[in-house]
Design an enzyme around this catalytic site. Sequence first.
Site, PDB file in Angstrom:
ATOM      1  N   ASP A  17       0.882  -1.168   0.000  1.00 13.26           N
ATOM      2  CA  ASP A  17       0.000   0.000   0.000  1.00 13.26           C
ATOM      3  C   ASP A  17       0.919   1.217   0.000  1.00 13.26           C
ATOM      4  O   ASP A  17       1.631   1.465   0.981  1.00 13.26           O
ATOM      5  CB  ASP A  17      -0.884  -0.036   1.250  1.00 13.26           C
ATOM      6  CG  ASP A  17      -1.753   1.195   1.423  1.00 13.26           C
ATOM      7  OD1 ASP A  17      -1.557   2.206   0.725  1.00 13.26           O
ATOM      8  OD2 ASP A  17      -2.636   1.153   2.315  1.00 13.26           O
ATOM      9  N   ILE A  18       0.919   1.980  -1.065  1.00  6.14           N
ATOM     10  CA  ILE A  18       1.839   3.107  -1.217  1.00  6.14           C
ATOM     11  C   ILE A  18       1.706   4.128  -0.088  1.00  6.14           C
ATOM     12  O   ILE A  18       2.675   4.786   0.272  1.00  6.14           O
ATOM     13  CB  ILE A  18       1.684   3.771  -2.604  1.00  6.14           C
ATOM     14  CG1 ILE A  18       2.897   4.658  -2.926  1.00  6.14           C
ATOM     15  CG2 ILE A  18       0.362   4.530  -2.712  1.00  6.14           C
ATOM     16  CD1 ILE A  18       2.959   5.103  -4.374  1.00  6.14           C
ATOM     17  N   ASN A  31      -5.717  12.490 -11.874  1.00  3.68           N
ATOM     18  CA  ASN A  31      -6.411  12.934 -13.072  1.00  3.68           C
ATOM     19  C   ASN A  31      -6.086  14.420 -13.299  1.00  3.68           C
ATOM     20  O   ASN A  31      -5.509  15.070 -12.423  1.00  3.68           O
ATOM     21  CB  ASN A  31      -7.928  12.693 -12.955  1.00  3.68           C
ATOM     22  CG  ASN A  31      -8.519  13.328 -11.711  1.00  3.68           C
ATOM     23  OD1 ASN A  31      -8.325  14.503 -11.431  1.00  3.68           O
ATOM     24  ND2 ASN A  31      -9.246  12.536 -10.936  1.00  3.68           N
ATOM     25  N   GLY A  39      -9.131   3.936  -6.876  1.00  2.00           N
ATOM     26  CA  GLY A  39      -7.820   3.301  -6.916  1.00  2.00           C
ATOM     27  C   GLY A  39      -6.794   3.984  -6.038  1.00  2.00           C
ATOM     28  O   GLY A  39      -7.080   4.395  -4.912  1.00  2.00           O
ATOM     29  N   ASP A  41      -5.397   6.900  -6.373  1.00  2.00           N
ATOM     30  CA  ASP A  41      -5.752   8.295  -6.136  1.00  2.00           C
ATOM     31  C   ASP A  41      -6.676   8.424  -4.921  1.00  2.00           C
ATOM     32  O   ASP A  41      -6.433   9.227  -4.015  1.00  2.00           O
ATOM     33  CB  ASP A  41      -6.425   8.854  -7.397  1.00  2.00           C
ATOM     34  CG  ASP A  41      -6.634  10.350  -7.380  1.00  2.00           C
ATOM     35  OD1 ASP A  41      -5.948  11.060  -6.621  1.00  2.00           O
ATOM     36  OD2 ASP A  41      -7.484  10.827  -8.165  1.00  2.00           O
ATOM     37  N   GLY A 127      -3.411   1.083 -14.874  1.00  2.00           N
ATOM     38  CA  GLY A 127      -4.662   0.559 -14.332  1.00  2.00           C
ATOM     39  C   GLY A 127      -5.820   0.926 -15.238  1.00  2.00           C
ATOM     40  O   GLY A 127      -5.859   0.539 -16.407  1.00  2.00           O
ATOM     41  N   TYR A 129      -6.451   3.522 -16.798  1.00  4.98           N
ATOM     42  CA  TYR A 129      -6.092   4.295 -18.001  1.00  4.98           C
ATOM     43  C   TYR A 129      -5.665   3.384 -19.141  1.00  4.98           C
ATOM     44  O   TYR A 129      -5.459   3.844 -20.255  1.00  4.98           O
ATOM     45  CB  TYR A 129      -5.012   5.320 -17.684  1.00  4.98           C
ATOM     46  CG  TYR A 129      -5.541   6.607 -17.053  1.00  4.98           C
ATOM     47  CD1 TYR A 129      -6.765   6.661 -16.404  1.00  4.98           C
ATOM     48  CD2 TYR A 129      -4.795   7.766 -17.116  1.00  4.98           C
ATOM     49  CE1 TYR A 129      -7.232   7.824 -15.834  1.00  4.98           C
ATOM     50  CE2 TYR A 129      -5.254   8.945 -16.554  1.00  4.98           C
ATOM     51  CZ  TYR A 129      -6.485   8.969 -15.916  1.00  4.98           C
ATOM     52  OH  TYR A 129      -6.954  10.136 -15.370  1.00  4.98           O
TER      53      TYR A 129
END
Length: 179
Positions: A17-18, A31, A39, A41, A127, A129
């Site tokens: 998990d970042i 975005n 996700g 973001d 992902g 995109y």
Amino acid sequence: MTTIRRGRTTIEVVTADITTLEVDAIVNAANQQLKGGGGVDGAIHRAAGRAKLQEACRAIGGCPTGEARITDGFDLKARHVIHAVGPRWKDGTKGEDDLLAGAYRHSFRLAEESGDRSIAFPAISAGIYGFPKEGAARIAAAESLAAAETGKFDRIVLCCFSGADAEIYAGAFEREATS
């Protein structure tokens, strides 16, 4: 986990998990409006404190594809969040590779300018995109290795959502590091 040394820089590919990583800056796959979405973001906005991060992003006013913007990390362990806007994959003839590479380069430049010596990236554009994962991994590897060559970073982390993605990114790093 895969680890590569380049000069004084350690490059790692991890599944994690970042938002939990101990780094100076984490990169958000954002975005153009810099509005918290789903996700990675959404996870970063929630962990940083949604209202605080949204207000900081609102003050910036957006970011073109292929670039990045920086905010404080607020409630995150990281001091900064770098919001990188990667391209949506169309067919590979619309400059997608250059735009994705630009998002990485802008992120590294902002981290360097802010005195950040460690940085973690998600798999930008790979992902929803729709960027092909192998191509996205190759670009991430090439740009990370180039940033490591500058000697300005102690640690670069590529943080993947799944073990399968981490294998793709690790393979790209190993190929790029030996080419």
